[in-house]
Design an enzyme around this catalytic site. Structure first.
Site, PDB file in Angstrom:
ATOM      1  N   TYR A 110      -7.537 101.531   2.371  1.00  0.00           N
ATOM      2  CA  TYR A 110      -8.967 101.271   2.533  1.00  0.00           C
ATOM      3  C   TYR A 110      -9.204  99.760   2.635  1.00  0.00           C
ATOM      4  CZ  TYR A 110     -13.964 101.216   1.479  1.00  0.00           C
ATOM      5  OH  TYR A 110     -15.313 101.009   1.524  1.00  0.00           O
ATOM      6  N   ASP A 111      -8.576  99.004   1.723  1.00  0.00           N
ATOM      7  CA  ASP A 111      -8.732  97.545   1.736  1.00  0.00           C
ATOM      8  C   ASP A 111      -8.239  96.947   3.051  1.00  0.00           C
ATOM      9  OD1 ASP A 111      -9.764  97.674  -0.746  1.00  0.00           O
ATOM     10  OD2 ASP A 111      -7.958  96.975  -1.792  1.00  0.00           O
ATOM     11  N   LYS A 118     -32.735 113.629 -15.971  1.00  0.00           N
ATOM     12  CA  LYS A 118     -33.554 112.429 -15.773  1.00  0.00           C
ATOM     13  C   LYS A 118     -32.654 111.225 -16.025  1.00  0.00           C
ATOM     14  CE  LYS A 118     -38.017 110.432 -16.889  1.00  0.00           C
ATOM     15  NZ  LYS A 118     -37.608 109.050 -17.087  1.00  0.00           N
ATOM     16  N   CYS A 164     -14.631  85.135 -48.659  1.00  0.00           N
ATOM     17  CA  CYS A 164     -14.042  86.265 -47.947  1.00  0.00           C
ATOM     18  C   CYS A 164     -13.780  87.392 -48.943  1.00  0.00           C
ATOM     19  CB  CYS A 164     -12.749  85.842 -47.267  1.00  0.00           C
ATOM     20  SG  CYS A 164     -11.831  87.251 -46.612  1.00  0.00           S
ATOM     21  N   CYS A 168     -14.230  84.210 -41.977  1.00  0.00           N
ATOM     22  CA  CYS A 168     -13.240  83.763 -42.937  1.00  0.00           C
ATOM     23  C   CYS A 168     -12.324  82.825 -42.161  1.00  0.00           C
ATOM     24  CB  CYS A 168     -12.435  84.963 -43.452  1.00  0.00           C
ATOM     25  SG  CYS A 168     -10.869  84.480 -44.200  1.00  0.00           S
TER      26      CYS A 168
HETATM   27  S1  IVH Z   1     -38.731 112.341  -9.414  1.00  0.00           S
HETATM   28  C1  IVH Z   1     -43.091 111.885  -8.696  1.00  0.00           C
HETATM   29  N1  IVH Z   1     -36.362 112.890 -10.353  1.00  0.00           N
HETATM   30  O1  IVH Z   1     -38.145 108.946 -13.873  1.00  0.00           O
HETATM   31  C2  IVH Z   1     -41.630 112.067  -8.832  1.00  0.00           C
HETATM   32  N2  IVH Z   1     -37.476 110.943 -11.163  1.00  0.00           N
HETATM   33  O2  IVH Z   1     -40.912 108.793 -15.124  1.00  0.00           O
HETATM   34  C3  IVH Z   1     -41.008 110.960  -9.557  1.00  0.00           C
HETATM   35  N3  IVH Z   1     -36.169 109.632 -12.754  1.00  0.00           N
HETATM   36  O3  IVH Z   1     -39.679 106.515 -11.878  1.00  0.00           O
HETATM   37  C4  IVH Z   1     -39.607 110.834  -9.363  1.00  0.00           C
HETATM   38  N4  IVH Z   1     -34.383 110.921 -12.738  1.00  0.00           N
HETATM   39  O4  IVH Z   1     -37.149 106.428 -12.101  1.00  0.00           O
HETATM   40  C5  IVH Z   1     -37.405 112.046 -10.388  1.00  0.00           C
HETATM   41  N5  IVH Z   1     -34.231 113.465 -11.058  1.00  0.00           N
HETATM   42  C6  IVH Z   1     -35.272 112.631 -11.095  1.00  0.00           C
HETATM   43  C7  IVH Z   1     -35.292 111.476 -11.898  1.00  0.00           C
HETATM   44  C8  IVH Z   1     -36.414 110.657 -11.911  1.00  0.00           C
HETATM   45  C9  IVH Z   1     -34.942 109.822 -13.225  1.00  0.00           C
HETATM   46  C10 IVH Z   1     -37.041 108.505 -13.142  1.00  0.00           C
HETATM   47  C11 IVH Z   1     -37.615 107.741 -11.973  1.00  0.00           C
HETATM   48  C12 IVH Z   1     -39.111 107.753 -12.160  1.00  0.00           C
HETATM   49  C13 IVH Z   1     -39.246 108.111 -13.593  1.00  0.00           C
HETATM   50  C14 IVH Z   1     -40.527 108.838 -13.806  1.00  0.00           C
END
Ligand code: IVH
Length: 660
Positions: A34-35, A113, A403, A421
């Site tokens: 790859y490099d 999330k 110490c 120490c």
């Molecule tokens: S959807 C209106 N999906 O959470 C829809 N957000 O509190 C908004 N986030 O600013 C985004 N994982 O930075 C969505 N699977 C996910 C997410 C996600 C993290 C964060 C994102 C957003 C914040 C909202």
């Protein structure tokens, strides 16, 4: 082949391999291959600047610094999410949706999330043209140059069609990358980052994109600006995002019932500690785009989605007492002894309190009930204490003024919160140094584990790491739990360790700020202990990756009377470490090489390879020159070499010989 054609073939291949890598498919080529492709492309683009396009895979190395960020406008705005904290909160969210839609069931997309920073990526005719941070949701900062350095962001969508779309997703560090980056920073004397999310935000908002390029950020996609033509659900979108070359979260699920959503949440809570990235909840979204439009959005957040947040992984337990530990460098660390408690699936019995300032700030005292947190891989820590209502509490904690192990003096260097120490013969420090010396990253001495290190120091047989090489067999077998077999094996392991290469020897010395990486870099440069021990700070900082702080630390180590005495003792016991890869045995060892013409790899790299293979490199052909490596368009030097009968080889032949 015309450069134009070669560039487009190389770029297409590299894109394919990037995609394979980031969409979880197996890769067809090795990193070295790859490099090689990447270096060839860089070279061709340097030679033909007009043929370099904005979406070239080479754009990932970063470009010239900006004086400030310009503004991007988000249309539609980047909204945030409402929160749910319990099953009941989710069930009311679900009822609200069903009421608004007048339906009795809907499909949801549930996704981890990600705890990072959101980013908008605008693609025009399938090419990434702009990347913007969320900012206030309407106005963000243009971080296009920085986004281009993130390997999991496609610079061009993997499609033959010309697509205009805005992709939204999250930038973050994987737990592994964050840890590795911090380790490296510590080794080069830079401050490690305390918090992954802040580090992400800081790395993304660098005016100099070459700084961002050096930070191993990742990107995962989860939404678009407007709903793309021809897609009706989040499920469709994910399929398309995958095809276009984005990395998606493996934990994304489509759920048909509220029960499935709840089960998905419970699963995610279970899986959380083992996930490759930090997450702080689960996002629940209506799967159908038309249903989303029907339900609509409020000004700040959509009504069709919510974030079911995790409870922080904190547990209450009793603080039995605070002990002070002394580390290898002499640093004193207060440690909380706790009634065993399970936090995030692991039983915790001690937690760090960092230093005196932290103990006072949190006002923790023996006998308190405290909250303990474990975030990812991080060492457990005491978050706060919950003082009893009757106000009866233990003594305020004080760091000792001597110490706790050797009773020697402790000092607090100016500007530091930590106490040290300073007695180099402190037993605690020797024990830790010995453990470190015998450890896997250093001399890797079989049979010399933590217990034996402690025993040897406790009975007074070892007063410095060099002493283990002067142990007598009859003394050793007299130790408790030590038989003849064990002693014989240990002697063999000690003997073997004398042949350790310089890099591991250096790691073992435990010079502050010098870990594995810095040790390897220095060993490669200086080759033997003598050269390194007498190197000036200027010579040390000239080594790749060694900053002024580390250089000064190395210099002090080799000039300080106590630490240099340990090195001298080791040498006296027969150590003479050299770096293994001095190139002896390669076909180029001892040759005097001159490079000429244009090479596919950067000159500097070629030079390093030659040195590592044991050759010398000069710039002009003299009577001593033995090999000329000729690249494309070689001119007068080639003629001169031929006239003198100097051996001429191609770059390819050079590479093969260097591997030797
Ligand atoms: S959807 C209106 N999906 O959470 C829809 N957000 O509190 C908004 N986030 O600013 C985004 N994982 O930075 C969505 N699977 C996910 C997410 C996600 C993290 C964060 C994102 C957003 C914040 C909202």
């Amino acid at each position: 082949m015309k450069p134009y054609r070669e560039i487009s073939i190389l770029a297409a291949q590299i894109r394919k391999y990037n995609r394979q890598y980031y969409t979880g498919n197996v890769s067809d080529i090795t990193d070295t291959e790859y490099d090689a492709l990447m270096n060839r492309l860089l070279y061709l683009e340097r030679e033909n600047p007009k043929l370099r396009s904005d979406d070239s895979p080479t754009a990932r190395v970063g470009s010239a610094p900006l004086s400030g960020f310009s503004t991007v406008i988000h249309d539609p705005p980047m909204l945030s999410l409402s929160n749910a904290f319990s099953k009941d909160d989710f069930l009311s969210f679900n009822s609200r949706i069903l009421n608004l839609l007048k339906l009795d069931w809907v499909k949801y997309s549930v996704e981890p999330k990600l705890d990072g920073v959101s980013l908008s990526l605008v693609y025009e005719n399938s090419v990434l043209v702009r990347a913007g941070t969320r900012g206030d949701g309407i106005r963000g900062e243009d971080v296009t140059d920085n986004a281009r350095t993130i390997r999991s962001i496609p610079l061009r969508l993997n499609t033959a069609r010309f697509i205009n779309v805005e992709i939204r997703g999250e930038v973050f560090f994987t737990v592994k990358d964050f840890k590795k980056m911090n380790q490296k920073r510590e080794e080069t004397g830079e401050l490690p980052f305390a918090n992954s999310r802040n580090a992400t935000s800081g790395s993304l908002r660098q005016l100099d994109s070459t700084v961002t390029a050096g930070r191993p950020l990742s990107f995962m996609a989860y939404a678009t600006g407007l709903y793309p033509h021809g897609m009706e659900t989040q499920e469709d979108l994910f399929k398309k995002l995958h095809l276009w070359g984005f990395m998606l979260n493996r934990q994304n699920r489509i759920c048909d019932t509220p029960e499935q959503v709840i089960a998905a949440y419970d699963n995610l809570v279970e899986a959380r500690a083992d996930l490759p990235m930090e997450i702080d909840g689960m996002v629940i979204k209506l799967n159908s785009f038309s249903q989303r439009t029907e339900v609509g959005s409020l000004s700040r957040a959509p009504r069709w989605a919510t974030a079911w947040k995790f409870h922080a992984e904190e547990m209450a337990t009793v603080l039995i007492g605070i002990e002070v530990q002394v580390g290898r460098t002499g640093r004193l660390t207060p440690v909380a002894r706790l009634e065993p408690v399970k936090v995030g699936g692991v039983v915790v019995t001690n937690a760090t309190l960092h230093n005196q300032d932290e103990v006072i700030r949190k006002d923790v005292r023996a006998g308190d009930i405290v909250l303990v947190r474990r975030a990812g891989d991080v060492i457990p820590e005491v978050v706060t204490s919950l003082p009893p209502e009757d106000g009866i509490r233990g003594e305020v904690f004080q760091m000792p003024d001597e110490c706790p192990v050797c009773k020697g003096p402790v000092v607090q260097p100016e500007g530091e919160v930590n106490l040290y120490c300073i007695n180099p013969s402190c037993e605690a420090r020797i024990r830790r140094s010995l453990e470190h010396w015998a450890g896997r990253k250093a001399l890797d001495i079989d049979g010399l584990g933590k217990k034996l290190c402690e025993q040897l120091v406790d009975v007074g047989m070892v007063r410095s790491i060099a002493d283990i090489y002067n142990l007598k067999y009859h003394e050793l077998i007299a130790l408790e739990r030590m038989g003849e077999l064990k002693a014989t094996k240990l002697f063999a392991a000690l003997e073997k360790s004398r042949k350790t290469p310089l890099s591991r020897f250096l790691t073992g010395l435990g010079i502050p700020g010098v870990g594995e990486v810095a040790s390897r870099d220095m060993a490669a440069e200086f080759k033997n202990l003598q050269a390194l021990g007498t190197a000036t700070e200027e010579e040390l900082t000239a080594v790749k990756g060694i900053g002024p702080i580390t250089a000064s630390s190395i210099r002090s180590f080799f000039t300080n009377s106590v630490t240099s005495a340990v090195v001298d003792q080791l040498v006296e016991t027969g150590f003479s470490p050299i770096e293994e890869s001095t190139g002896k045995g390669t076909a180029l060892a001892g040759e005097i090489i001159v490079f000429t013409g244009t090479l596919a790899m950067p000159r500097q790299k070629a030079k390093q390879l030659a040195l590592a293979a044991g050759a010398n490199v000069t710039s002009a052909i003299t009577g001593k020159t033995t090999i000329l490596v000729a690249g494309g368009n070689a001119g007068s030097k080639l003629k001169k070499a031929e006239k003198q009968g100097v051996k001429v080889i191609s770059e390819q032949e050079f590479l093969e010989s260097a591997k030797g």
